[in-house]
Design an enzyme around this catalytic site. Structure first.
Site, PDB file in Angstrom:
ATOM      1  CG  ASP A 217      -1.992  -1.060   1.162  1.00  0.00           C
ATOM      2  OD1 ASP A 217      -2.358  -1.466   0.042  1.00  0.00           O
ATOM      3  OD2 ASP A 217      -2.456  -1.497   2.226  1.00  0.00           O
ATOM      4  CG  ASP A 241      -2.658   3.429   2.494  1.00  0.00           C
ATOM      5  OD1 ASP A 241      -3.627   4.153   2.230  1.00  0.00           O
ATOM      6  OD2 ASP A 241      -2.772   2.352   3.082  1.00  0.00           O
ATOM      7  CG  ASP A 245      -2.421   1.825   7.741  1.00  0.00           C
ATOM      8  OD1 ASP A 245      -2.460   2.941   8.292  1.00  0.00           O
ATOM      9  OD2 ASP A 245      -2.859   1.598   6.603  1.00  0.00           O
ATOM     10  NE  ARG A 297      -8.804   6.700   7.271  1.00  0.00           N
ATOM     11  CZ  ARG A 297      -8.816   5.668   6.446  1.00  0.00           C
ATOM     12  NH1 ARG A 297      -7.725   4.945   6.288  1.00  0.00           N
ATOM     13  NH2 ARG A 297      -9.905   5.355   5.770  1.00  0.00           N
TER      14      ARG A 297
END
Length: 467
Positions: A217, A241, A245, A297
């Site tokens: 990603d 991205d 994560d 986020r």
């Protein structure tokens, strides 16, 4: 993906059970703490102990006061004048859910002497890629400033510390850092930026295994089915991205003292609303600075228990903290400075979920400082946990947040200078004895046992006619 057989079997078992029936199995992740509120309480105890010690020494004009910040992570190791030769002390300094990350503790010191990354299948000794794939615990250091331009994602093995203290180390390029189905990793004092997708090629993940990787990603750090991870004092920006994560059953994670900037989707925690194992995800986000040109986020959560404590949110364009799938979000002692946009004052965002569903989610705010019209929409009944008065999370003032996050990001850079500088010539690079080092396969012993139990449960469910 490089998928161990046991994970393939587990994935097949989980995918063959409907979400409603799977909930009956009450899955628990290896590494999941049985009492997350006790971990939260311990974070507050350590912060307040560091603040109290700093204040006491300030009144006595002690020389020790000059190195204290009130930040329990930094105060744990930075007051040692010979820290460069006692580097592995850092492994004892983590807080929160990732505090059990050993990294390369009790392993040998590995010195990165070659910044190249020319071959992802046969990396050269002396390179960072060669170090992170080894089976044994290693404490990886850099004797000079270094730019490492990755050709493919950098796949770690378990029990590794990447320690950039004393040097200016940048990791950029293809894929960046991947922590997949491993445990016990510490990443400290590294610039990670300008990461882009890579793959459709072979990449080595251990001295005995390499395999085909599909397109990544482009995350700065991708945590996939991993546990006991600590990311501290890194600066992350400009990735394709996410900056960090954590998905697919990852847990036992602390993300602390980092500087995030220049990015849209900063941090994702949880694979999907339907992926039930992520209910066991436990993440501490502490003492970070969320800086310029961030959009959303910080983090965005699906399921799990997320403790957001003593961070400085100085900018967002859409929202700071978002979520879906009923995560628990415990926001304590943060400073949220809203943007001038009147439509973006809310700290929180429930993503694609009706109020009738999210009103029962446990999102709470305690001791947060809300600036420039910022507001936090709480929900749920909240957990009835009463902290002792001495461990109150209520910040004394905005200066408290300034102090505890002052050195967020890579140390020795710009306004976050802490006088570490580059390596001193006294550093001996001596490795410690490794007689008590853990086996790199040990994280999966618990997993295999859990897999066996799951197989038995699956058989019982099948025999009862639920499938």
């Amino acid at each position: 993906m490089l998928l161990p057989t046991s994970y393939i079997v587990l994935t097949w078992l989980l995918s063959s059970i409907s979400p409603a029936k799977m909930a009956m199995l009450n899955l628990t992740l290896p590494g999941q703490h049985p009492d997350p509120e006790s971990v939260v309480h311990d974070v507050h105890r350590r912060v307040n102990a560091s603040m109290a010690r700093r204040q006491m020494l300030e009144t006595t004009e002690s020389e020790d006061a000059s190195c204290l910040t009130g930040n329990p992570v930094d105060d744990c190791w930075k007051c040692d004048p010979d820290w460069a030769n006692n580097r592995q002390r850092l492994a004892d300094c983590a807080i929160g859910f990732g505090q059990y990350a050993l990294g390369g503790k009790n392993g040998e010191i590995y010195i990165v002497t070659d910044s190249s990354d020319d071959d992802a299948v046969e990396p050269k000794p002396g390179t960072l890629r060669y170090a992170v794939i080894q089976e044994e615990p290693l404490w990886i250091v850099f004797p000079a400033n270094m730019l490492i331009r990755l050709s493919q994602e950098l796949i770690f093995n378990s029990y590794k510390t990447v320690d950039g203290r004393g040097a200016n180390v940048h990791i950029v390029g293809g894929g960046c850092i991947t922590l997949q189905y491993i445990s016990n990793v510490i990443i400290h004092n590294i610039h990670i930026h300008d990461c882009h997708p890579s793959g459709e090629t072979n990449v080595r993940s251990s001295p005995t295994h390499w395999g085909w990787r599909t397109m990544s990603d482009g995350d700065g750090i991708s945590i996939f089915g991993a546990k006991d991870i600590w990311i501290d004092h890194c600066s992350l920006s400009h990735c394709k991205d996410g900056l960090i994560d954590a998905v697919m059953g990852s847990t036992g994670i602390t993300i602390s003292n980092n500087y995030f900037s220049h990015h849209n989707e900063v941090m994702l925690l949880g694979h999907s609303d339907e992926y039930l194992p992520d209910s066991g995800m436990q993440v501490t986000i502490a003492f970070n600075h969320f800086g310029e040109n961030l959009v959303q986020r910080m983090p965005r959560c699906r399921r799990g228990y997320i403790h957001v404590v003593n961070n400085d949110f100085t900018q967002w364009e859409m929202y700071a903290i978002g979520g879906s799938g009923s995560p628990t979000i415990n926001s304590q002692g943060n400073r949220y400075i809203a943007p001038s946009n009147t439509n973006a004052k809310e700290v929180t965002k429930r993503v694609d979920t009706d109020h009738s569903k999210w009103r029962d989610w446990n999102w709470r705010s305690e001791g947060d400082i809300l600036v420039n019209g910022a507001f936090f929409v709480a929900s749920g009944e909240g957990l009835e946990v009463k902290y002792e008065k001495a461990y109150s999370v209520e910040p004394k003032s905005a200066a408290y947040i300034d102090l505890i996050t002052w050195h967020a990001g890579v140390l020795g850079v710009g306004g976050r200078d802490n006088n570490l500088g580059e390596w001193n010539t006294r550093a001996k690079f001596q490795g410690s004895e490794a007689a008590d080092r853990p086996s790199s396969t040990s994280p999966f012993i618990v997993f295999i046992a859990a897999l066996s139990c799951l197989s038995l449960l699956y058989a019982d469910v099948f025999a009862s006619g639920l499938l």
